[in-house]
Design a protein around this motif. Structure first.
Motif, PDB file in Angstrom:
ATOM      1  N   PRO A  31       0.803  -1.229   0.000  1.00 47.46           N
ATOM      2  CA  PRO A  31       0.000   0.000   0.000  1.00 47.46           C
ATOM      3  C   PRO A  31       0.840   1.285   0.000  1.00 47.46           C
ATOM      4  O   PRO A  31       0.485   2.254  -0.671  1.00 47.46           O
ATOM      5  CB  PRO A  31      -0.822  -0.103   1.290  1.00 47.46           C
ATOM      6  N   SER A  32       1.950   1.297   0.725  1.00 53.05           N
ATOM      7  CA  SER A  32       2.776   2.510   0.788  1.00 53.05           C
ATOM      8  C   SER A  32       3.879   2.506  -0.262  1.00 53.05           C
ATOM      9  O   SER A  32       4.628   3.471  -0.381  1.00 53.05           O
ATOM     10  CB  SER A  32       3.424   2.615   2.170  1.00 53.05           C
ATOM     11  N   GLU A  43       3.476   1.123  10.166  1.00 50.38           N
ATOM     12  CA  GLU A  43       2.181   1.150   9.484  1.00 50.38           C
ATOM     13  C   GLU A  43       1.072   0.687  10.445  1.00 50.38           C
ATOM     14  O   GLU A  43      -0.012   1.281  10.497  1.00 50.38           O
ATOM     15  CB  GLU A  43       2.254   0.183   8.300  1.00 50.38           C
ATOM     16  N   LYS A  52      -3.436   7.982   8.544  1.00 50.35           N
ATOM     17  CA  LYS A  52      -3.014   7.445   7.249  1.00 50.35           C
ATOM     18  C   LYS A  52      -1.498   7.309   7.279  1.00 50.35           C
ATOM     19  O   LYS A  52      -0.825   7.873   8.146  1.00 50.35           O
ATOM     20  CB  LYS A  52      -3.430   8.385   6.119  1.00 50.35           C
TER      21      LYS A  52
END
Ligand code: GLN
Length: 231
Positions: A31-32, A43, A52
């Motif tokens: 995702p990152s 995370e 976020k």
């Protein structure tokens, strides 16, 4: 959470230097855009804090010096960074989250067996790292060559530009997996990694420590540790 000073509202902006396997690696499917022990750990904490998550690849030397954090580039340094008295002058650290050591990597079959064999040999070290400090104090007679990160060190030893690399043990281990390079010695420096924030952001450190402790208690820290460090 109230009172936490963030570079971008509602987001935990994290900086680290990739690749530093298995702590920070690029991963297009994540995702990152990054993965690794540091990335997944921070995370998970961000998620628990209702924030976020953004991960930025940043030169390690600018993290350890305090520059990247104090200039507002990011909120948290997550880069396998050892907690040292010197760094504490410019940065705040969370509780330790990983115990580390230094180690010496050489090509398989090299005549270097211990650090006493390094006289007249070239040893690659990373600028601004605790490995650099260790090498300067303990590798008598070796010619030290500095590189910005582990990617450059790994390239240099593969190309034969250095005879050995002094680097954190958990990061040298992945370089031995194809059998062409070996760790010949470990140095018990008693190092502990911590995540760093700029001075004044005590609230972030406090909240982070609370969530880190909860992760140790509920087994999620161990689960992540096993994912990256069980052999
Ligand atoms: N643990 C070492 C240090 O803090 C190296 C960290 C790194 O290169 N990312 O200096």
């Amino acid at each position: 959470p109230d009172g936490i000073d963030l570079v971008q509202d509602g987001t935990l902006t994290v900086c680290g230097e990739a690749p530093y396997e298995p702590f920070e690696m690029e991963d297009k499917n994540a995702p990152s855009g990054y993965t690794g022990f540091d990335v997944e750990l921070t995370e998970q904490v961000a998620k628990k804090m209702g924030l976020k998550y953004v991960y930025k690849d940043t030169a390690f030397d600018s993290l350890q010096s305090g520059l990247a954090l104090n200039s507002g580039e990011c909120d948290l340094g997550a880069s396998a960074m050892t907690i040292t008295e010197d760094r504490k002058k410019n940065l705040l650290f969370t509780d330790g989250y990983y115990d580390s050591k230094q180690s010496l990597l050489v090509a398989e079959g090299s005549d270097i067996k211990t650090k006493d064999d390094l006289k007249g040999k070239t040893v690659g070290i990373q600028t601004g790292s605790t490995g650099e400090i260790y090498a300067k104090e303990n590798l008598d007679g070796a010619e030290l060559k500095s590189f910005p990160g582990d990617a450059e060190l790994w390239q240099a030893i593969q190309a034969g530009q250095v005879d050995a690399v002094l680097q954190d043990l958990p990061v040298n281990i992945p370089h031995t997996k194809d059998g062409k390079f070996a760790i010949v010695e470990e140095y018990d420096t008693g190092e502990q990694y911590g995540f760093a924030a700029k001075k004044g952001n005590d609230k972030l450190i406090e909240e982070f420590n609370k969530e880190l402790k909860a992760m140790r208690e509920d087994g999620s820290y161990d689960k992540l540790y096993d994912k990256y460090f069980s052999t």
